[in-house]
Design a protein around this motif. Sequence first.
Motif, PDB file in Angstrom:
ATOM      1  N   LEU A 196      44.828  69.268 -45.945  1.00  0.00           N
ATOM      2  CA  LEU A 196      45.657  69.421 -47.097  1.00  0.00           C
ATOM      3  C   LEU A 196      45.428  67.899 -47.708  1.00  0.00           C
ATOM      4  O   LEU A 196      45.164  67.848 -48.802  1.00  0.00           O
ATOM      5  N   ALA A 197      45.556  66.932 -46.946  1.00  0.00           N
ATOM      6  CA  ALA A 197      45.325  65.593 -47.666  1.00  0.00           C
ATOM      7  C   ALA A 197      44.252  65.456 -48.355  1.00  0.00           C
ATOM      8  O   ALA A 197      44.018  64.630 -49.113  1.00  0.00           O
ATOM      9  N   ARG A 198      43.108  65.825 -47.427  1.00  0.00           N
ATOM     10  CA  ARG A 198      41.708  65.672 -48.210  1.00  0.00           C
ATOM     11  C   ARG A 198      41.503  66.456 -49.542  1.00  0.00           C
ATOM     12  O   ARG A 198      40.710  65.895 -50.506  1.00  0.00           O
ATOM     13  N   LYS A 199      42.075  67.459 -49.443  1.00  0.00           N
ATOM     14  CA  LYS A 199      42.011  68.460 -51.014  1.00  0.00           C
ATOM     15  C   LYS A 199      42.889  67.683 -52.107  1.00  0.00           C
ATOM     16  O   LYS A 199      42.543  67.402 -52.998  1.00  0.00           O
ATOM     17  N   ILE A 200      44.149  67.032 -51.529  1.00  0.00           N
ATOM     18  CA  ILE A 200      44.744  66.368 -52.514  1.00  0.00           C
ATOM     19  C   ILE A 200      44.036  65.155 -53.140  1.00  0.00           C
ATOM     20  O   ILE A 200      44.053  64.794 -53.966  1.00  0.00           O
ATOM     21  N   ALA A 201      43.445  64.582 -52.158  1.00  0.00           N
ATOM     22  CA  ALA A 201      42.598  63.216 -52.376  1.00  0.00           C
ATOM     23  C   ALA A 201      41.491  63.335 -53.355  1.00  0.00           C
ATOM     24  O   ALA A 201      40.768  62.250 -53.845  1.00  0.00           O
ATOM     25  N   LEU A 202      40.805  64.751 -53.689  1.00  0.00           N
ATOM     26  CA  LEU A 202      39.937  64.836 -54.491  1.00  0.00           C
ATOM     27  C   LEU A 202      40.424  64.692 -55.991  1.00  0.00           C
ATOM     28  O   LEU A 202      39.770  64.360 -56.908  1.00  0.00           O
ATOM     29  N   THR A 203      41.613  64.668 -56.235  1.00  0.00           N
ATOM     30  CA  THR A 203      42.267  64.365 -57.404  1.00  0.00           C
ATOM     31  C   THR A 203      42.012  62.858 -57.948  1.00  0.00           C
ATOM     32  O   THR A 203      42.492  61.900 -57.024  1.00  0.00           O
ATOM     33  N   PRO A 204      41.851  62.438 -59.125  1.00  0.00           N
ATOM     34  CA  PRO A 204      42.012  60.930 -59.450  1.00  0.00           C
ATOM     35  C   PRO A 204      43.270  60.455 -58.986  1.00  0.00           C
ATOM     36  O   PRO A 204      44.466  61.014 -59.383  1.00  0.00           O
ATOM     37  N   LEU A 205      43.185  59.118 -58.764  1.00  0.00           N
ATOM     38  CA  LEU A 205      44.418  58.689 -58.236  1.00  0.00           C
ATOM     39  C   LEU A 205      45.520  58.387 -59.510  1.00  0.00           C
ATOM     40  O   LEU A 205      46.604  58.590 -59.299  1.00  0.00           O
ATOM     41  N   SER A 206      45.007  58.021 -60.651  1.00  0.00           N
ATOM     42  CA  SER A 206      46.051  58.002 -61.555  1.00  0.00           C
ATOM     43  C   SER A 206      46.735  59.416 -61.992  1.00  0.00           C
ATOM     44  O   SER A 206      47.797  59.250 -62.370  1.00  0.00           O
ATOM     45  N   ILE A 207      45.835  60.305 -61.831  1.00  0.00           N
ATOM     46  CA  ILE A 207      46.646  61.673 -62.225  1.00  0.00           C
ATOM     47  C   ILE A 207      47.576  62.018 -61.270  1.00  0.00           C
ATOM     48  O   ILE A 207      48.638  62.462 -61.519  1.00  0.00           O
ATOM     49  N   LEU A 208      47.381  61.537 -59.858  1.00  0.00           N
ATOM     50  CA  LEU A 208      48.452  61.707 -58.687  1.00  0.00           C
ATOM     51  C   LEU A 208      49.521  60.940 -59.089  1.00  0.00           C
ATOM     52  O   LEU A 208      50.807  61.389 -58.794  1.00  0.00           O
ATOM     53  N   ARG A 209      49.276  59.782 -59.753  1.00  0.00           N
ATOM     54  CA  ARG A 209      50.460  59.072 -59.889  1.00  0.00           C
ATOM     55  C   ARG A 209      51.543  59.311 -61.057  1.00  0.00           C
ATOM     56  O   ARG A 209      52.739  59.532 -60.697  1.00  0.00           O
ATOM     57  N   TYR A 210      50.964  60.033 -62.117  1.00  0.00           N
ATOM     58  CA  TYR A 210      51.530  60.303 -63.119  1.00  0.00           C
ATOM     59  C   TYR A 210      52.505  61.795 -62.904  1.00  0.00           C
ATOM     60  O   TYR A 210      53.286  62.270 -63.172  1.00  0.00           O
ATOM     61  N   THR A 211      51.476  62.449 -61.924  1.00  0.00           N
ATOM     62  CA  THR A 211      52.186  63.761 -61.577  1.00  0.00           C
ATOM     63  C   THR A 211      53.199  63.562 -60.659  1.00  0.00           C
ATOM     64  O   THR A 211      54.326  64.253 -60.834  1.00  0.00           O
ATOM     65  N   LYS A 212      53.111  62.742 -59.970  1.00  0.00           N
ATOM     66  CA  LYS A 212      54.470  62.482 -58.874  1.00  0.00           C
ATOM     67  C   LYS A 212      55.646  61.966 -59.795  1.00  0.00           C
ATOM     68  O   LYS A 212      56.574  62.471 -59.636  1.00  0.00           O
ATOM     69  N   ARG A 213      55.199  61.378 -60.905  1.00  0.00           N
ATOM     70  CA  ARG A 213      56.207  60.478 -61.593  1.00  0.00           C
ATOM     71  C   ARG A 213      56.969  61.822 -62.340  1.00  0.00           C
ATOM     72  O   ARG A 213      58.187  61.654 -62.405  1.00  0.00           O
ATOM     73  N   ALA A 214      56.132  62.502 -62.922  1.00  0.00           N
ATOM     74  CA  ALA A 214      56.706  63.688 -63.572  1.00  0.00           C
ATOM     75  C   ALA A 214      57.654  64.468 -62.793  1.00  0.00           C
ATOM     76  O   ALA A 214      58.883  64.725 -63.146  1.00  0.00           O
ATOM     77  N   ILE A 215      57.217  64.614 -61.530  1.00  0.00           N
ATOM     78  CA  ILE A 215      57.934  65.552 -60.402  1.00  0.00           C
ATOM     79  C   ILE A 215      59.432  64.726 -60.134  1.00  0.00           C
ATOM     80  O   ILE A 215      60.330  65.468 -60.222  1.00  0.00           O
ATOM     81  N   THR A 216      58.827  63.322 -60.084  1.00  0.00           N
ATOM     82  CA  THR A 216      60.369  62.554 -59.617  1.00  0.00           C
ATOM     83  C   THR A 216      61.196  62.670 -60.651  1.00  0.00           C
ATOM     84  O   THR A 216      62.436  62.769 -60.632  1.00  0.00           O
TER      85      THR A 216
END
Length: 274
Positions: A196-216
Amino acid sequence: MAATTALVTIEHRDAVAWVTMNRPKKLNALSVELMGELSAALNAAENDDTIKVVVLRGTNSVFSVGYDIAQEVEMGVSTAEQWHAGLEHNIGLSMQVWRLKKPVIAAVSGWALAGGCELAMACDMIISGEDAKFGEPEIRFGSGPVTLLMPFLIGQKATNELLYTGDVIDAARAEELGMINRVVPAADLDNAVEQLARKIALTPLSILRYTKRAITRAYDAMGLTQTVESNLDIAAVLNSADTPERTEFTKLVATEGLRAALEWRDERYGQIDV
């Protein structure tokens, strides 16, 4: 690459940081020292742009049994003011995980109780082994939830039952309630989390950051942060309440040890647990 402190192990597996609570003799109880080292490890992972995902786990087939009750008794925490200061520190760690700018996966085996359950719930995802147990049994000795996340994860009725009774549930029930993402055989836990972690890590870091910000922010709009902050004031009063049960529990911790106090607590409920 791996780095080890007295109480926390940090291992980098490509873009994934595996952060391990390393206090097995105390079942990874969250002492002041462990929480400090864990906070520092999370800060390091957050500020390292080579890391995209954080995995949080325990050692010795235990995630964490919660805050270190014996340490609280030894420190003589008793007044509402003292409890407020201590609980604010505890909440700070859970909310640090909740607000970390990168996804956090809890890999849970064995006990995830009280503050340990709250720490797991603060993670973005929870994968557990079949041996995992979740709950907040602290009401049974006169305490209560500190970081009040449960209502937002499993809803009112299930939260009411768990927090009024102090019941501990198994992994299958936790999955049924939506508290965790999935259950896997205990021997497969690390592999399942790594995939699961490796699958998520395929996403660009900036996209992960903004997605988590949106969810939070979505949960903030629902009132999560306000609920957690409001509960801090109530929890400080609750923990300082003068009840016979709390007095006896604290006395047993001080005179006979935590195990004896927990056995006394569990005996009171043993005949009616189902």
